[in-house]
Write an enzyme that holds these catalytic residues in place. Structure first.
Site, PDB file in Angstrom:
ATOM      1  N   SER A 124       0.827  -1.204   0.000  1.00  0.00           N
ATOM      2  CA  SER A 124       0.000   0.000   0.000  1.00  0.00           C
ATOM      3  C   SER A 124       0.857   1.247   0.000  1.00  0.00           C
ATOM      4  O   SER A 124       1.977   1.249   0.519  1.00  0.00           O
ATOM      5  CB  SER A 124      -0.869  -0.031   1.261  1.00  0.00           C
ATOM      6  OG  SER A 124      -1.400   1.228   1.552  1.00  0.00           O
ATOM      7  N   TYR A 148      -2.307  -0.074  10.359  1.00  0.00           N
ATOM      8  CA  TYR A 148      -2.525  -0.767   9.084  1.00  0.00           C
ATOM      9  C   TYR A 148      -1.310  -0.594   8.173  1.00  0.00           C
ATOM     10  O   TYR A 148      -0.758  -1.568   7.654  1.00  0.00           O
ATOM     11  CB  TYR A 148      -3.783  -0.225   8.389  1.00  0.00           C
ATOM     12  CG  TYR A 148      -3.861  -0.612   6.933  1.00  0.00           C
ATOM     13  CD1 TYR A 148      -4.189  -1.916   6.562  1.00  0.00           C
ATOM     14  CD2 TYR A 148      -3.575   0.311   5.920  1.00  0.00           C
ATOM     15  CE1 TYR A 148      -4.245  -2.286   5.224  1.00  0.00           C
ATOM     16  CE2 TYR A 148      -3.628  -0.051   4.587  1.00  0.00           C
ATOM     17  CZ  TYR A 148      -3.953  -1.346   4.244  1.00  0.00           C
ATOM     18  OH  TYR A 148      -3.989  -1.710   2.926  1.00  0.00           O
ATOM     19  N   LYS A 152       1.854  -3.319   6.628  1.00  0.00           N
ATOM     20  CA  LYS A 152       2.344  -3.447   5.251  1.00  0.00           C
ATOM     21  C   LYS A 152       3.849  -3.211   5.202  1.00  0.00           C
ATOM     22  O   LYS A 152       4.596  -3.947   4.535  1.00  0.00           O
ATOM     23  CB  LYS A 152       1.623  -2.447   4.333  1.00  0.00           C
ATOM     24  CG  LYS A 152       0.124  -2.664   4.222  1.00  0.00           C
ATOM     25  CD  LYS A 152      -0.226  -4.013   3.602  1.00  0.00           C
ATOM     26  CE  LYS A 152      -1.709  -4.172   3.346  1.00  0.00           C
ATOM     27  NZ  LYS A 152      -2.066  -5.496   2.813  1.00  0.00           N
ATOM     28  N   TYR A 176      -0.074   0.005  -3.848  1.00  0.00           N
ATOM     29  CA  TYR A 176      -1.058   0.738  -4.625  1.00  0.00           C
ATOM     30  C   TYR A 176      -1.711   1.852  -3.862  1.00  0.00           C
ATOM     31  O   TYR A 176      -1.697   1.920  -2.649  1.00  0.00           O
ATOM     32  CB  TYR A 176      -2.068  -0.141  -5.334  1.00  0.00           C
ATOM     33  CG  TYR A 176      -2.444  -1.444  -4.743  1.00  0.00           C
ATOM     34  CD1 TYR A 176      -1.795  -2.611  -5.127  1.00  0.00           C
ATOM     35  CD2 TYR A 176      -3.478  -1.538  -3.840  1.00  0.00           C
ATOM     36  CE1 TYR A 176      -2.178  -3.828  -4.632  1.00  0.00           C
ATOM     37  CE2 TYR A 176      -3.870  -2.751  -3.335  1.00  0.00           C
ATOM     38  CZ  TYR A 176      -3.219  -3.898  -3.726  1.00  0.00           C
ATOM     39  OH  TYR A 176      -3.611  -5.105  -3.218  1.00  0.00           O
ATOM     40  N   ASN A 197     -15.080   3.166   4.764  1.00  0.00           N
ATOM     41  CA  ASN A 197     -13.897   3.903   5.212  1.00  0.00           C
ATOM     42  C   ASN A 197     -13.312   4.767   4.099  1.00  0.00           C
ATOM     43  O   ASN A 197     -12.565   5.698   4.366  1.00  0.00           O
ATOM     44  CB  ASN A 197     -12.806   2.923   5.679  1.00  0.00           C
ATOM     45  CG  ASN A 197     -13.196   2.225   6.952  1.00  0.00           C
ATOM     46  OD1 ASN A 197     -13.264   2.846   7.998  1.00  0.00           O
ATOM     47  ND2 ASN A 197     -13.506   0.933   6.867  1.00  0.00           N
TER      48      ASN A 197
END
Length: 338
Positions: A124, A148, A152, A176, A197
């Site tokens: 991400s 979060y 990653k 991404y 979200n």
């Protein structure tokens, strides 16, 4: 190739399964169905005329995952399975670290034990530090601002270390940006649990009447209209990026991180206007103070993906909104009651 897709009934996972099948690969899906519906498999079959193999499995179950991989003898794994809500991750950090890191470490351990040489990981743009100049290249400073993003970033570090220790592995992390859109048929799209979200599914729910208006967090950023700017990428382009990464990955060894984005930034109000055009009505919104942790602008430099994968985004903002609106209007309550 014979490809295992973890989290393959989710939003990006399901679109990638379609792209893999259309590219001629044999696909097997595992998913815990915590954040997705098994109905997705029937939708994939409607689109491709092929129903992928499926097992309801949490990839934190290492022995179950190993049994499956030894039995099926996959050529590669595409790993999506993860909890993915930024806000929720700040409220439940332990759940996010336990779920996302255990899942990724299990996948890599099982790869080695089952002699699967290639992994494509769903990373991400949240791995990038907030104060980088735009656009973001893969060499930009790293530093996630929420649990979060940290999961990653930490998974990427584990991949980096594993690639050094086990030089026969190919480990790709696709960073991404902001996936939006839906399958052109209207059969597959984003179906978030509860309050969305992300911006676009929220706008879509306003458009379909499930919510009264969009809340815009801050209009005093140093951007062209004061609202936050992001790099929105059509999920179909993202799915093609995974297929291209798989084809690249099986011929390479070592670790590599690659951005998948359009290279263009659009503001919240740009997106609201474009969606209004797609659905044919003006959508109500309310300006509220900035949210803590939000950055003014964020977009990708996708040059490396073009160079290594021969990939670039093809769909513009109008197409992203039109496809999202088709999905939302055909499935006003998502997969559950459509």
């Amino acid at each position: 190739m014979k490809v295992l897709v973890t989290g393959g009934t989710g939003y990006i996972g399901s679109m990638t399964v379609v792209a893999l099948i259309e590219a001629g690969h044999e696909v097997f899906v595992v998913d815990s169905l915590v954040n997705s519906k098994q109905e997705v498999l029937s939708r994939i079959e409607k689109i491709t005329q092929i129903r992928p193999g499926f097992q309801a499995l949490d990839v934190r179950d290492a022995s179950g995952l190993l049994r499956l991989c030894q039995e099926k003898k996959f050529d590669a794994i595409i790993h999506f399975a993860a909890l993915k809500a930024v806000g929720e991750s700040t409220e439940q950090p332990l759940a996010y670290y336990e779920n996302n890191l255990c899942a990724s470490m299990n996948v890599m351990s099982v790869m080695r034990a089952a002699h699967i040489p290639c992994l494509v990981f769903s990373s991400s743009a949240t791995v990038y530090a907030a104060d980088n100049p735009m656009p973001l290249t893969e060499s930009a400073q790293l530093g996630a601002s929420n649990p979060y993003g940290q999961t990653k970033l930490m998974t990427e570090q584990i991949m980096r270390d594993a690639a050094l220790a086990y030089p026969d592995l190919s480990l790709l992390a696709l960073r991404y940006f902001n996936p939006v859109g839906a399958h052109a048929s209207g059969l597959l799209g984003e179906d978030p649990n509860g309050v969305p979200n992300n911006l676009v599914p929220y706008i879509a729910q306003v458009a379909v009447g499930r919510r009264t208006h969009l809340r815009v967090w801050g209009n005093d950023y140093p951007t062209h209209d004061g609202t936050g700017v992001r790099d929105y990428i059509h999920v179909a382009d993202l799915a093609r990026g995974h297929v291209a990464a798989l084809q690249y990955g099986v011929q390479q060894r070592g670790f590599r991180a690659i951005n998948l984005g359009t290279g263009k930034g659009h503001s919240v109000l740009d997106m609201l206007r474009a969606f209004g055009q797609a659905c044919g009505k003006e959508l109500a919104h309310e300006i509220l103070p900035r949210r803590p942790g939000d950055v003014a602008a964020n977009w990708a430099d996708p040059a490396l993906a073009q160079q290594l994968l021969g990939w670039e985004a093809q769909h513009d903002l109008a197409r992203m909104c039109a496809d999202t609106w088709r999905w939302q209007s055909l499935n006003p309550n998502g997969y559950e009651h459509s």
